[in-house]
Design an enzyme around this catalytic site. Sequence first.
Site: not given
Length: 609
Positions: A441, A301, A305-307, A350
């Site tokens: 959906d 990991l 993260v920025s991706g 949401k």
Amino acid sequence: MKKTIPISIFPLLFLFLNHVQSQPNTIGPNCTANQSTNSCQTYVFYRAMPPSFLDLANISDLFSVSRVMISNPSNISTPTSPLLPEQSLFVPIRCSCNTINSSITLSYAGLNYTIRSGDTFYHVSTQNFQNLTTYQSVEVVNPTFEPTRLNIGDVIVFPIFCRCPNATHIQNRVNYFISYVFQQSDTLSAIASRFGSTEQSIVQINGNNINPLDTIFVPVSRLPNITQTVVEFPRPPEVTDRKSVVIGLGTGLGICGLALILVCGVWYYREGLMKKRGREFRDEEKKKMGKGFLKGEEVNLMADVSGCLDKYKVYGIDELRNATDGFDDKWVIQGSVYKGCINGEWFAIKKMKWNAYEELKILQKVNHGNLVRLEGFCIDPEEANCYLVYEYVENGSLYSRLHENKTEKLSWKTRLKIAIDVANGLQYIHEHTRPRVVHKDIKSSNILLDSNMRAKIANFGLAKSGCNAITMHIVGTQGYIAPEYLADGVISTKMDVFSFGVVLLELVSGREVVDEEGKVLWVNIGGILDGKEERKLKKLRDWMDECLVNESSAIESAMNVMVVAVACLSGDPAKRPSMVEIVYALSKSDDLFFDVSLDGLSPRQVLAR
Ligand SMILES: *[C@@H]1O[C@H](CO)[C@@H](O)[C@H](O)[C@H]1NC(C)=O
Ligand SMILES: *[C@@H]1O[C@H](CO)[C@@H](O)[C@H](O)[C@H]1NC(C)=O
Ligand SMILES: *[C@@H]1O[C@H](CO)[C@@H](O)[C@H](O)[C@H]1NC(C)=O
Ligand SMILES: *[C@@H]1O[C@H](CO)[C@@H](O)[C@H](O)[C@H]1NC(C)=O
Ligand SMILES: *[C@@H]1O[C@H](CO)[C@@H](O)[C@H](O)[C@H]1NC(C)=O
Ligand SMILES: *[C@@H]1O[C@H](CO)[C@@H](O)[C@H](O)[C@H]1NC(C)=O
Ligand SMILES: *[C@@H]1O[C@H](CO)[C@@H](O)[C@H](O)[C@H]1NC(C)=O
Ligand SMILES: *[C@@H]1O[C@H](CO)[C@@H](O)[C@H](O)[C@H]1NC(C)=O
Ligand SMILES: *[C@@H]1O[C@H](CO)[C@@H](O)[C@H](O)[C@H]1NC(C)=O
């Protein structure tokens, strides 16, 4: 004049000098004015910091360098991604020795800064430049500016403290002095090990009376490696068979949740900490988090993260609470989607549990006028909720326009445009994303209408990237689900095509996909297109939305759309047209509607393969 000093007072003199040097030096390090030897390329250690310095663009502007010049030495692979608060950066500066007047020479990198509203020497020095300079030094370097009378647009030189190694230093393998602001929680030994230096050499250069928020110079032979302590979201698992899909889904979602918790946990924890007790525990925390990440055995990991966070704004939970009056029911648009006003602009918010990852990942890849745009997200670790913030689409869902608004009926022209918009959006996700995205959906309540009645596809919550996968967990909405998916769990773009066919039926008939008796709209629809032309037109006229019957040439156009719909609803997925073909056929139908005389290809011909 000069006399030889008795050997015995040497230590005393040394002490004395040391003492002088360790006096709070507010205007910065002095130097001997010799530009040729006292100019060098060096680095400052900078911490990414909210609110304005969480992206490399802003930081590189501040230091007049390019983003890559920061991302390279800082070991950041994607310079365009946002940074995390406190993320470590090395920023290159050009350090030189500058003569102020006959008695003062200072070693600094002069950075031009254009004064904005609210800026003071003190504020810019302590906040923007994080105490890498002092307001006293700024005053000395900018004698022509009155600190209390700054005008917006004044260009001020901010002297960023730095030092260049001299010949002796280089001989001792000290090639850089990294400018570093000593933090409350720092110890010399921690800094030494972090930068690959020694306590002794730091003291030699900076004296031994180092106070928090002093700029110190850390002697190093080479720029230390930074391992950016951030998280990478895993790539979607390669789906080949049932078992791996299920495992993939499980770990995917699990890791997503974990990663989001960790990322945002770090964020919130730090925010809280910074407010409460300064930065005392930062380094320890960082270490702990780092260990936590490493425990995820098979999945690494520790990366970037920025991706995943690319392009998104991260909202605070308080911001969203304010926007929706604490998620008051009166702001509910539908289900767990709220309408909220942030900074005078409306958004759809949401609320979901930790299952936002797929949607986040997919929406990040897509960018199309017919897909609802994601603006940002928010994590509330306390209640384990995740919030996605979307653009607010004014006119609500197609479902409510068709079935709930009895007064304002949509014209055929509008319906046709909506069909084409949705087809374009689907064509985009099916054809222009890699791997392909299947929405899974498609239904009228997931199609939103903007102020111009242009349609946008919303709710990628069930969407999957990667095609021809199989799932054992059937999701979707009754009346829209493709039969092969219900039977075998086969996921392919053709299941969206099927659902789109159902939406076309809704548009033509104005009927709900499942009626009160539980009868599904698409069953037996083929009958309408049987028989002779006149018979077909009569059947269609009886079946279609009454309000359209009297629109001139709506019937011919609707007949063409029905042909497309029936093709979409074919029981054999392989026989259904692709979205590319559908977009083409519907556009033709649109042309026909506006130019009835045009007797070109019939949709059936277009769809024949
Ligand atoms: C700075 O000035 C002090 C005395 O004014 C001197 O002892 C010291 O060596 C100077 N430092 C440098 C780097 O020139
Ligand atoms: C500056 O340094 C150069 C090279 O070391 C030397 O030749 C020169 O004399 C120095 N000039 C001054 C003013 O110290
Ligand atoms: C960059 O700076 C501008 C103002 O100068 C600010 O509005 C913006 O939020 C900053 N961007 C980031 C990511 O901090
Ligand atoms: C700062 O501005 C001056 C004058 O406009 C210019 O000569 C100098 O190169 C600028 N410095 C930087 C680091 O951009
Ligand atoms: C810089 O120092 C001042 C006090 O001198 C402090 O209030 C401020 O928080 C410091 N800035 C940073 C970024 O540490
Ligand atoms: C040099 O500048 C400093 C700060 O601006 C000032 O205090 C000092 O008097 C000046 N010295 C001379 C010799 O001009
Ligand atoms: C370099 O600077 C150090 C002080 O940091 C001094 O002791 C040494 O003599 C200087 N060497 C040269 C060649 O100027
Ligand atoms: C860059 O960071 C990665 C982890 O993000 C690390 O594995 C790698 O060793 C670092 N490279 C350097 C040169 O520091
Ligand atoms: C930095 O990374 C390079 C290779 O990427 C390695 O050779 C070097 O030893 C590392 N330096 C430190 C101080 O860890």
